[in-house]
Design a protein around this motif. Structure first.
Motif, PDB file in Angstrom:
ATOM      1  N   SER A   5       0.840  -1.053   0.100  1.00 17.84           N
ATOM      2  CA  SER A   5       0.129   0.382   0.576  1.00 17.84           C
ATOM      3  C   SER A   5       0.492   0.996   0.110  1.00 17.84           C
ATOM      4  CB  SER A   5      -1.065   0.241   1.699  1.00 17.84           C
ATOM      5  OG  SER A   5      -2.089  -1.235   1.163  1.00 17.84           O
ATOM      6  N   LEU A   8       0.909   4.632   3.008  1.00 16.44           N
ATOM      7  CA  LEU A   8       0.121   3.647   3.827  1.00 16.44           C
ATOM      8  C   LEU A   8      -0.289   4.559   5.424  1.00 16.44           C
ATOM      9  CD1 LEU A   8      -1.328   0.901   4.732  1.00 16.44           C
ATOM     10  CD2 LEU A   8       0.272  -0.200   5.573  1.00 16.44           C
ATOM     11  N   HIS A  33      -4.757  -0.530   3.654  1.00 19.29           N
ATOM     12  CA  HIS A  33      -5.127   0.494   4.208  1.00 19.29           C
ATOM     13  C   HIS A  33      -6.184   0.373   5.231  1.00 19.29           C
ATOM     14  CE1 HIS A  33      -2.931   2.979   0.392  1.00 19.29           C
ATOM     15  NE2 HIS A  33      -2.773   3.489   2.011  1.00 19.29           N
TER      16      HIS A  33
END
Length: 303
Positions: A5, A8, A33
């Motif tokens: 991600s 993040l 997330h």
């Protein structure tokens, strides 16, 4: 398949998560997330949206023991309607990560990558009929040029569109790459990689990405409780421009009423910008994850 991600902590920090409140991950993907939001939300609720069934099946496993997470199979443009069905009309934070997930890119069969051969697809929601095959083989010249210019900002849009028309039917990703390659100057192809821009343009068209973003951001702002926040991670200039313009519009007083001694409520700003300039990935993150290099994060708060 691993997905890292982007931004993040910055994006989740931006939501200013508080116990007992309600949050939305508009782009669940492979749960990066959402997992971080959930970790910080011992009491409260998380609703996560995705139109990609493969991503949903993966992420369901992450939250199978969680009673305060609801996953919804839908494009986030339907967020207001879908949450209303569940009795939710106001939320305290919404996160949008507008990038493709690494598994979507790395899975050649999805047709997103211009480096691997696959049928022309590019649908995030595989239940939809229109695919990249439709765009490449059925759009007329003018329409192809338009999306290549608008969504790909490609200078050789006309030449590439003519090449596509001459070589139809084109059924695979590498078949399309070859057409692009042979319809631009060799030096330009090697230095500017127009296949990247053309694939981006087709993907945006297939998934209506910019139309959806323009539609959902005002809805998202309306759904926020006072003090609620939105974090938006964009990956190319078109997405960032739309996000910036909408946030600017909702954070300013209408110029026609600026001179009035008292500003009526309907003309007051609905939001304030938490960061006036976008937050960018750190050098360390870009080194670890090259796909983060174009990312920008904008955060707003409802007033």
């Amino acid at each position: 398949m691993e997905h890292i991600s982007v931004l993040l902590n910055e994006a989740v920090d931006g939501l200013n998560i508080q116990e007992g409140k309600t949050y939305v991950d508009a782009t669940l993907g492979y749960g990066g997330h959402s997992s971080e939001i959930h970790k910080r939300l011992k009491r409260g609720f998380l609703f996560a949206f995705d139109q990609d069934e493969t991503a949903i099946e993966h992420s369901k496993k992450l939250f199978q023991d969680s009673e305060n997470v609801t996953i919804i199979h839908s494009n986030f443009v339907n967020m207001k309607e879908e949450l209303s069905k569940l009795g939710v009309t106001k939320v305290d934070g919404i996160l949008f990560d507008l990038g493709l997930s690494s598994p979507q890119i790395d899975d050649a069969s999805r047709g997103f990558s211009f480096m691997k051969d696959a049928p022309l697809d590019m649908r995030m929601d595989k239940t939809r009929e229109m695919s990249a095959m439709t765009v490449v083989n059925e759009y007329d010249y003018a329409r192809l040029v338009d999306i290549f210019f608008r969504y790909g900002e490609e200078r050789y849009s006309r030449e590439i569109a003519k090449g596509i028309l001459r070589n139809r039917p084109i059924e695979t990703t590498l078949g399309l790459v070859e057409v692009i390659k042979t319809n631009v100057p060799t030096k330009y192809y090697l230095t500017h990689h127009p296949e990247r821009q053309i694939f981006q343009a087709i993907r945006i068209e297939v998934n209506r990405e910019l139309n959806v973003l323009e539609s959902v951001l005002p809805d998202a702002i309306d759904m926020l409780n006072p003090g609620g926040r939105i974090s938006v991670i964009t990956f190319h200039s078109l997405e960032d421009r739309i996000t910036k313009q909408i946030f600017k519009k909702y954070s300013e007083v209408d110029v026609l009423v600026k001179g009035l001694p008292t500003i009526p409520d309907e003309f007051k700003p609905k939001i304030k910008l938490v960061n006036k300039k976008p937050i960018l990935p750190s050098e360390e993150e870009m080194e670890k994850n090259s796909r983060s290099k174009s990312a920008k994060l904008r955060i707003i708060e409802r007033v």
